[in-house]
Write an enzyme that holds these catalytic residues in place. Structure first.
Site, PDB file in Angstrom:
ATOM      1  N   GLU A  67     -11.405  -3.741  -3.175  1.00 30.85           N
ATOM      2  CA  GLU A  67     -10.478  -2.708  -3.663  1.00 30.85           C
ATOM      3  C   GLU A  67     -10.260  -2.909  -5.158  1.00 30.85           C
ATOM      4  OE1 GLU A  67      -7.038  -3.351  -0.895  1.00 30.85           O
ATOM      5  OE2 GLU A  67      -8.609  -4.448   0.118  1.00 30.85           O
ATOM      6  N   HIS A 114      -9.672   2.182   0.053  1.00 33.04           N
ATOM      7  CA  HIS A 114      -9.615   1.038   0.969  1.00 33.04           C
ATOM      8  C   HIS A 114     -10.726   1.119   2.020  1.00 33.04           C
ATOM      9  CE1 HIS A 114      -7.892  -2.254   3.183  1.00 33.04           C
ATOM     10  NE2 HIS A 114      -6.826  -2.297   2.407  1.00 33.04           N
ATOM     11  N   HIS A 151       0.799  -1.234   0.000  1.00 30.76           N
ATOM     12  CA  HIS A 151       0.000   0.000   0.000  1.00 30.76           C
ATOM     13  C   HIS A 151       0.836   1.291   0.000  1.00 30.76           C
ATOM     14  CE1 HIS A 151      -3.531  -2.328   0.104  1.00 30.76           C
ATOM     15  NE2 HIS A 151      -3.635  -2.539   1.389  1.00 30.76           N
TER      16      HIS A 151
HETATM   17  C1  GLA Z   1      -5.282  -5.111   2.020  1.00 30.74           C
HETATM   18  C2  GLA Z   1      -4.441  -6.305   2.023  1.00 30.74           C
HETATM   19  C3  GLA Z   1      -4.591  -7.040   3.302  1.00 30.74           C
HETATM   20  C4  GLA Z   1      -4.306  -6.126   4.469  1.00 30.74           C
HETATM   21  C5  GLA Z   1      -5.192  -4.921   4.396  1.00 30.74           C
HETATM   22  C6  GLA Z   1      -4.854  -3.918   5.459  1.00 30.74           C
HETATM   23  O1  GLA Z   1      -6.567  -5.362   1.735  1.00 30.74           O
HETATM   24  O2  GLA Z   1      -4.690  -7.166   0.928  1.00 30.74           O
HETATM   25  O3  GLA Z   1      -3.742  -8.142   3.337  1.00 30.74           O
HETATM   26  O4  GLA Z   1      -2.976  -5.739   4.437  1.00 30.74           O
HETATM   27  O5  GLA Z   1      -5.068  -4.314   3.164  1.00 30.74           O
HETATM   28  O6  GLA Z   1      -4.810  -4.501   6.723  1.00 30.74           O
END
Ligand code: GLA
Length: 391
Positions: free
Chosen positions: A356, A225, A150
């Site tokens: 997402e 997100h 991210h």
């Molecule tokens: C995303 C990732 C997850 C986790 C979340 C945040 O969706 O795919 O594995 O890291 O973000 O906790």
């Protein structure tokens, strides 16, 4: 020299994007004359702002509220371009906030799992926190084991975005903000000028549009997100939500959640959501829960239905349309009851799901995946529409 190029770049970006930055008059709409029987009591579309506090280094942050004629209300802050809340009606017209998060800026300034955030420069994971572009290796922060997640340590979710536009007309209410991510920020090449626009429409849609331009070849993958619970945030788990995904395939992952490169059929497996299935029906068969990228049947490039979620107790339905080729289904597997959010609600495992929209994880290292490379002179665009209704 480098400073001059950078200043020139900023000036060009400002010249291109800034006219219209200030609160500008909404595009005119013709007054609609309806036969009397059709006229309903409605409130006007609106777009307002109020202070939301200060960052640790003293920067003022704003909270924007978009409201539509049916009462849907989205609150967005320019800290992390975060969707703070989203209130939508149930089958009886009763509003509930369906996204997890915090009441005040403080919560967002502390460590949290990207609640409502705009994620970039690269959403999701990049294996071994490195990639090669035009023969040059770029090293990124390893903030998820040995991998990059991210956007790194200080991703787009932790920066203050510059307000660009805030207005409402008869059809929509919008807020637009921008951020310039500097060359080498979190290890990525190129100065990247980005905008994100949240638009609430009179047809009960929340649209998120992204744009970006670079001055050096780079990689980009932006997403939102938000953690959804269509029964209302903090009210319980989402295992009874019924999910349909317009995806016959997904990208299997290794232990570090990095795609192996295979594109596998969902058929005859707990990954199959091609027909409506409750999220919990087979979740025990997928380890800790779903955290997978689905390959959308649309192939990306045109706005198409990616996902539909129905929550039986409230009757709320959310459709997600996107131009992205992939969507990450994440079922709040790492929520463990240690975070207390809006209204004092405690967020436990599976209390929310994320969908997402994205390019596939680790694409910079997977030449067979759709490209995430952005060249100078090209414009990155991404669009995702969340459409709400009840049944
Ligand atoms: C995303 C990732 C997850 C986790 C979340 C945040 O969706 O795919 O594995 O890291 O973000 O906790």
């Amino acid at each position: 020299m480098k400073t001059r190029i950078w200043i020139n770049f900023v000036l060009v970006v400002m010249a291109v994007c800034m006219p219209g930055c200030k609160k500008k008059a909404p595009p005119p709409t013709e007054p609609e004359i309806k036969p009397e029987a059709e006229v309903k009591e409605t409130r006007p579309m609106s777009a307002n702002e109020e202070p939301f506090g200060q960052t640790a280094d003293g920067r003022e942050v704003t909270l924007y509220t978009l409201t539509n004629t049916n009462g849907l209300r989205a609150r967005i802050t320019n800290y992390g371009a975060i969707l703070v809340s989203l209130e939508v009606p149930d089958q009886d017209g009763k509003l509930a906030d369906i996204t997890l998060g915090f009441d005040a800026l403080d919560g967002y300034l502390k460590v949290h799992p990207y609640f409502g955030a705009t994620v970039g420069r690269y959403a999701n994971r990049i294996g071994k926190a490195r990639f090669v572009l035009d023969g040059v290796e770029y090293k990124l922060a390893a903030n998820d084991g040995e991998n990059h997640l991210h956007g790194g340590i200080k991703g787009f979710d932790k920066v203050v975005w510059r307000p660009e536009d805030l207005w409402a007309n008869d059809d929509e209410a919008l807020v637009k903000m921008s951020y310039i991510s500097e060359d080498d920020e979190e290890g990525y090449p190129g100065n990247l000028a980005c905008t994100v626009t949240y638009t609430l429409t009179k047809d009960d849609e929340l649209k998120i549009n992204y744009e970006a331009e670079t001055d050096k070849t780079t990689v980009v993958n932006l997403t939102n997100h938000s953690y959804f619970n269509l029964a209302g945030q903090g009210t319980g788990d989402i295992l009874g939500h019924e999910l349909t995904l317009n995806a016959d395939k997904y990208t299997p992952v290794d232990e570090g959640l990095i795609p192996t490169g295979e594109i596998r059929s969902v058929k005859d497996s707990p990954m199959d959501f091609t027909l409506p299935m409750s999220i919990g029906s087979r979740i025990k068969e997928v380890g800790n829960g779903y955290d997978h990228n689905y390959v959308l049947n649309s192939g990306g490039g045109t706005l198409a239905l990616a996902a539909k979620v129905y929550e039986p107790t409230s009757g709320r339905v959310m459709e997600i349309h996107t131009i992205e080729p992939g969507i990450q289904l994440y079922t709040g597997n790492f929520l463990d009851g240690t975070l207390t959010g809006k209204g004092g609600k405690v967020y436990k495992k599976h209390y929310a799901f994320c969908l997402e929209t994205q390019h596939f994880p680790d694409s910079p290292n997977k030449p067979d995946f759709p490209s995430v490379v952005l060249q100078p002179g090209q414009k990155y665009t991404s669009v995702t529409v969340h459409k709400f209704s009840t049944r």
